[in-house]
Design a protein around this motif. Structure first.
Motif, short mmCIF file in Angstrom:
data_model
loop_
_atom_site.label_atom_id
_atom_site.label_comp_id
_atom_site.label_asym_id
_atom_site.label_seq_id
_atom_site.Cartn_x
_atom_site.Cartn_y
_atom_site.Cartn_z
N SER A 117 37.73 45.78 43.94
CA SER A 117 38.78 46.45 44.71
C SER A 117 40.10 45.72 44.47
CB SER A 117 38.43 46.44 46.20
OG SER A 117 38.49 45.12 46.70
N LEU A 118 41.19 46.34 44.91
CA LEU A 118 42.47 45.63 44.85
C LEU A 118 42.54 44.59 45.95
CD1 LEU A 118 44.96 48.57 44.26
CD2 LEU A 118 43.76 47.17 42.58
N TRP A 119 42.00 44.98 47.08
CA TRP A 119 42.04 44.13 48.27
C TRP A 119 40.90 44.55 49.18
CZ3 TRP A 119 42.09 45.85 53.23
CH2 TRP A 119 42.34 44.92 54.23
N ALA A 120 40.39 43.62 49.96
CA ALA A 120 39.36 43.95 50.94
C ALA A 120 39.33 42.89 52.04
CB ALA A 120 37.99 44.05 50.28
N ASP A 121 38.87 43.33 53.19
CA ASP A 121 38.50 42.38 54.23
C ASP A 121 37.09 42.74 54.69
OD1 ASP A 121 38.71 44.48 56.08
OD2 ASP A 121 40.50 43.66 57.08
N GLU A 122 36.69 42.24 55.82
CA GLU A 122 35.31 42.45 56.27
C GLU A 122 34.98 43.92 56.49
OE1 GLU A 122 32.44 40.98 59.96
OE2 GLU A 122 34.50 40.25 59.83
#
Ligand SMILES: [Zn+2]
Length: 149
Positions: free
Chosen positions: A19-24
């Motif tokens: 992904s480009l960005w992720a969190d929980e």
């Protein structure tokens, strides 16, 4: 896609590091690798939820996440507006399409943007990678992990 469970879901099976960005709980992925738009990304929860059954915690995060994602896409050079679409077909994940309207192309306002995008000159790969890096970095300023670096 993914209606039978996470084991058959292409989103769940795709490593979050792609992904480009992720969190929980959320991830932002690029949409395709060949586009005429300065940026085209997808915001979606990491869990199998649609809008109607989105848990209260994710619902409370949705507005701030859309704001963050729009601001991140607007950090890309040449973006006049960010169109956020939710059609809801073909995925067990609620997903929002964030499509960057190029500056100066007012004829692509509203629904014309997704209809005519294919006719725009393709964005060079290096420019696309830089856009992804900027989006990831902008999202990460408020938490989570930027994977496009
Ligand atoms: Zn899934």
């Amino acid at each position: 896609m993914g209606e039978s469970g996470p084991e058959d879901c292409p989103v769940c099976r795709k490593p979050v590091t792609e992904s480009l960005w992720a969190d929980e709980h959320w991830r932002v992925d690029p949409i395709g690798t060949d586009s005429g738009l300065p940026a085209a990304v997808m915001l979606q929860p990491r869990g199998h939820h649609d809008l109607a059954d989105l848990p209260a915690e994710r619902s409370a995060e949705l507005g701030p996440m859309l704001r963050r994602a729009e601001r991140a896409v607007r950090a890309v050079d040449g973006v006049a507006r960010v169109h956020i679409n939710r059609w809801g077909d073909t995925s067990a994940h609620l997903h929002f399409w964030l499509l960057a309207r190029p500056a100066g192309l007012l004829q692509l306002h509203g629904t014309f943007l997704p209809l005519w995008e294919e006719l725009l000159p393709r964005v060079p790969d290096a420019e696309r990678r830089e856009a992804h890096r900027r989006i990831a970095a902008a999202l990460a300023t408020e938490g989570g992990t930027a994977h496009a670096t």
